[in-house]
Scaffold this motif. Structure first.
Motif, PDB file in Angstrom:
ATOM      1  N   LYS A  89       0.887  -1.316  -0.100  1.00  0.00           N
ATOM      2  CA  LYS A  89       0.199   0.043  -0.010  1.00  0.00           C
ATOM      3  C   LYS A  89       0.819   1.400  -0.119  1.00  0.00           C
ATOM      4  CE  LYS A  89      -3.688  -1.848   2.671  1.00  0.00           C
ATOM      5  NZ  LYS A  89      -4.313  -1.946   3.884  1.00  0.00           N
ATOM      6  N   PHE A  90       1.899   1.209   0.486  1.00  0.00           N
ATOM      7  CA  PHE A  90       2.864   2.350   0.772  1.00  0.00           C
ATOM      8  C   PHE A  90       3.287   2.782  -0.627  1.00  0.00           C
ATOM      9  CE2 PHE A  90       7.111   4.242   1.463  1.00  0.00           C
ATOM     10  CZ  PHE A  90       6.695   5.199   2.222  1.00  0.00           C
ATOM     11  N   VAL A  91       3.610   1.762  -1.621  1.00  0.00           N
ATOM     12  CA  VAL A  91       4.108   2.171  -2.807  1.00  0.00           C
ATOM     13  C   VAL A  91       2.851   3.172  -3.677  1.00  0.00           C
ATOM     14  CG1 VAL A  91       4.530   1.205  -5.075  1.00  0.00           C
ATOM     15  CG2 VAL A  91       5.334   0.109  -3.146  1.00  0.00           C
ATOM     16  N   GLU A  92       1.807   2.984  -3.343  1.00  0.00           N
ATOM     17  CA  GLU A  92       0.645   3.892  -3.925  1.00  0.00           C
ATOM     18  C   GLU A  92       0.510   5.315  -3.320  1.00  0.00           C
ATOM     19  OE1 GLU A  92      -0.797   2.950  -6.591  1.00  0.00           O
ATOM     20  OE2 GLU A  92       0.460   1.109  -6.373  1.00  0.00           O
ATOM     21  N   LYS A  93       1.048   5.452  -2.041  1.00  0.00           N
ATOM     22  CA  LYS A  93       0.778   6.614  -1.356  1.00  0.00           C
ATOM     23  C   LYS A  93       1.514   7.892  -2.024  1.00  0.00           C
ATOM     24  CE  LYS A  93      -1.954   4.866   1.783  1.00  0.00           C
ATOM     25  NZ  LYS A  93      -3.352   4.955   1.660  1.00  0.00           N
ATOM     26  N   ILE A  94       0.969   9.075  -1.757  1.00  0.00           N
ATOM     27  CA  ILE A  94       1.646  10.206  -2.345  1.00  0.00           C
ATOM     28  C   ILE A  94       1.515  11.389  -1.282  1.00  0.00           C
ATOM     29  CG2 ILE A  94       0.818  10.010  -4.555  1.00  0.00           C
ATOM     30  CD1 ILE A  94      -1.522  12.089  -4.141  1.00  0.00           C
ATOM     31  N   VAL A  95       2.303  12.265  -1.490  1.00  0.00           N
ATOM     32  CA  VAL A  95       2.778  13.120  -0.728  1.00  0.00           C
ATOM     33  C   VAL A  95       1.447  14.180   0.013  1.00  0.00           C
ATOM     34  CG1 VAL A  95       3.822  15.656  -0.351  1.00  0.00           C
ATOM     35  CG2 VAL A  95       4.994  13.847  -1.490  1.00  0.00           C
ATOM     36  N   GLY A  96       0.300  14.336  -0.986  1.00  0.00           N
ATOM     37  CA  GLY A  96      -0.753  15.157  -0.515  1.00  0.00           C
ATOM     38  C   GLY A  96      -1.532  14.498   0.533  1.00  0.00           C
ATOM     39  N   ASP A  97      -1.259  12.982   0.565  1.00  0.00           N
ATOM     40  CA  ASP A  97      -2.272  12.462   1.593  1.00  0.00           C
ATOM     41  C   ASP A  97      -1.578  12.435   2.876  1.00  0.00           C
ATOM     42  OD1 ASP A  97      -3.836  11.506  -0.334  1.00  0.00           O
ATOM     43  OD2 ASP A  97      -2.467   9.473  -0.573  1.00  0.00           O
ATOM     44  N   TYR A  98      -0.236  12.997   3.105  1.00  0.00           N
ATOM     45  CA  TYR A  98       0.198  13.027   4.228  1.00  0.00           C
ATOM     46  C   TYR A  98       0.826  14.275   4.723  1.00  0.00           C
ATOM     47  CZ  TYR A  98      -0.858   8.042   4.757  1.00  0.00           C
ATOM     48  OH  TYR A  98      -1.472   6.962   5.065  1.00  0.00           O
ATOM     49  N   MET A  99       1.119  15.334   3.928  1.00  0.00           N
ATOM     50  CA  MET A  99       1.837  16.481   3.972  1.00  0.00           C
ATOM     51  C   MET A  99       1.060  17.281   5.126  1.00  0.00           C
ATOM     52  SD  MET A  99       1.076  18.696   0.571  1.00  0.00           S
ATOM     53  CE  MET A  99      -0.299  19.310   0.544  1.00  0.00           C
ATOM     54  N   THR A 100       1.914  18.066   5.879  1.00  0.00           N
ATOM     55  CA  THR A 100       1.367  19.261   6.676  1.00  0.00           C
ATOM     56  C   THR A 100       0.849  20.347   5.798  1.00  0.00           C
ATOM     57  OG1 THR A 100       2.868  18.413   8.493  1.00  0.00           O
ATOM     58  CG2 THR A 100       2.017  20.661   8.470  1.00  0.00           C
ATOM     59  N   ARG A 101      -0.369  20.614   5.868  1.00  0.00           N
ATOM     60  CA  ARG A 101      -0.821  21.791   4.764  1.00  0.00           C
ATOM     61  C   ARG A 101      -0.509  22.934   5.321  1.00  0.00           C
ATOM     62  NH1 ARG A 101      -3.359  19.203   0.898  1.00  0.00           N
ATOM     63  NH2 ARG A 101      -4.011  16.964   1.326  1.00  0.00           N
ATOM     64  N   ARG A 102      -0.438  23.382   6.301  1.00  0.00           N
ATOM     65  CA  ARG A 102      -0.210  24.597   6.682  1.00  0.00           C
ATOM     66  C   ARG A 102       1.148  24.832   7.485  1.00  0.00           C
ATOM     67  NH1 ARG A 102      -5.980  27.480   8.033  1.00  0.00           N
ATOM     68  NH2 ARG A 102      -7.008  26.506   6.210  1.00  0.00           N
ATOM     69  N   PRO A 103       2.376  24.658   6.981  1.00  0.00           N
ATOM     70  CA  PRO A 103       3.733  24.698   7.842  1.00  0.00           C
ATOM     71  C   PRO A 103       3.977  25.834   8.179  1.00  0.00           C
ATOM     72  CG  PRO A 103       3.901  24.812   5.315  1.00  0.00           C
ATOM     73  CD  PRO A 103       2.327  24.599   5.479  1.00  0.00           C
TER      74      PRO A 103
END
Length: 139
Positions: free
Chosen positions: A3-17
């Motif tokens: 499943k990790f191979v399919e994950k993208i940055v937008g799913d886990y990034m901090t949106r308001r750094p």
């Protein structure tokens, strides 16, 4: 782990750094590093990323040698992020796969990196902790 191979940055990034401005002083930057558990900040002008400033950039100001004159401490503390930032930096897009991010982090020993949108504006930040969260989610 597949499943990790399919994950993208937008799913886990901090949106308001947290960011710093180009006119943030060394004194202010030192306080931020003291009070917040971040290794680096994107330096911005609005949403435009000018570069990244890290603890190492901050500490480099105190690296004196016999050929370099030591400035007075108050003068040094008035220097700004614009004087220190690294303008050439590694960044990713929201649709970048986390496997790519992990490779960049390992190969370049990065703790975090800015996430820029299609207009090269700051969309977020992806950190080691974010990637670790994704790995745990996929285990």
């Amino acid at each position: 782990m597949y499943k990790f191979v399919e994950k993208i940055v937008g799913d886990y990034m901090t949106r308001r750094p947290r960011t710093v401005r180009r006119d943030t002083t060394m004194r202010e930057l030192g306080e931020l590093f003291k009070t917040e558990d971040f290794n680096a900040y994107p330096a911005t002008d609005g949403r435009q990323v000018l570069g990244v400033v890290s603890k190492l950039d901050y500490l480099s100001c105190f690296d004196f040698s016999a050929t370099r004159m030591i400035p007075r401490y108050p003068d040094l503390m008035q220097r700004t992020v614009a004087d220190l930032l690294t303008s050439e930096f590694i960044y990713v897009a929201p649709d970048t796969r986390l496997t790519r991010v992990l490779g960049l982090m390992v190969n370049h020993r990065l703790r975090s990196m800015p996430v820029l949108d299609a207009n090269q504006r700051l969309a977020g930040i992806i950190s080691r902790e974010n990637v670790m969260h994704a790995v745990r989610d996929c285990a």
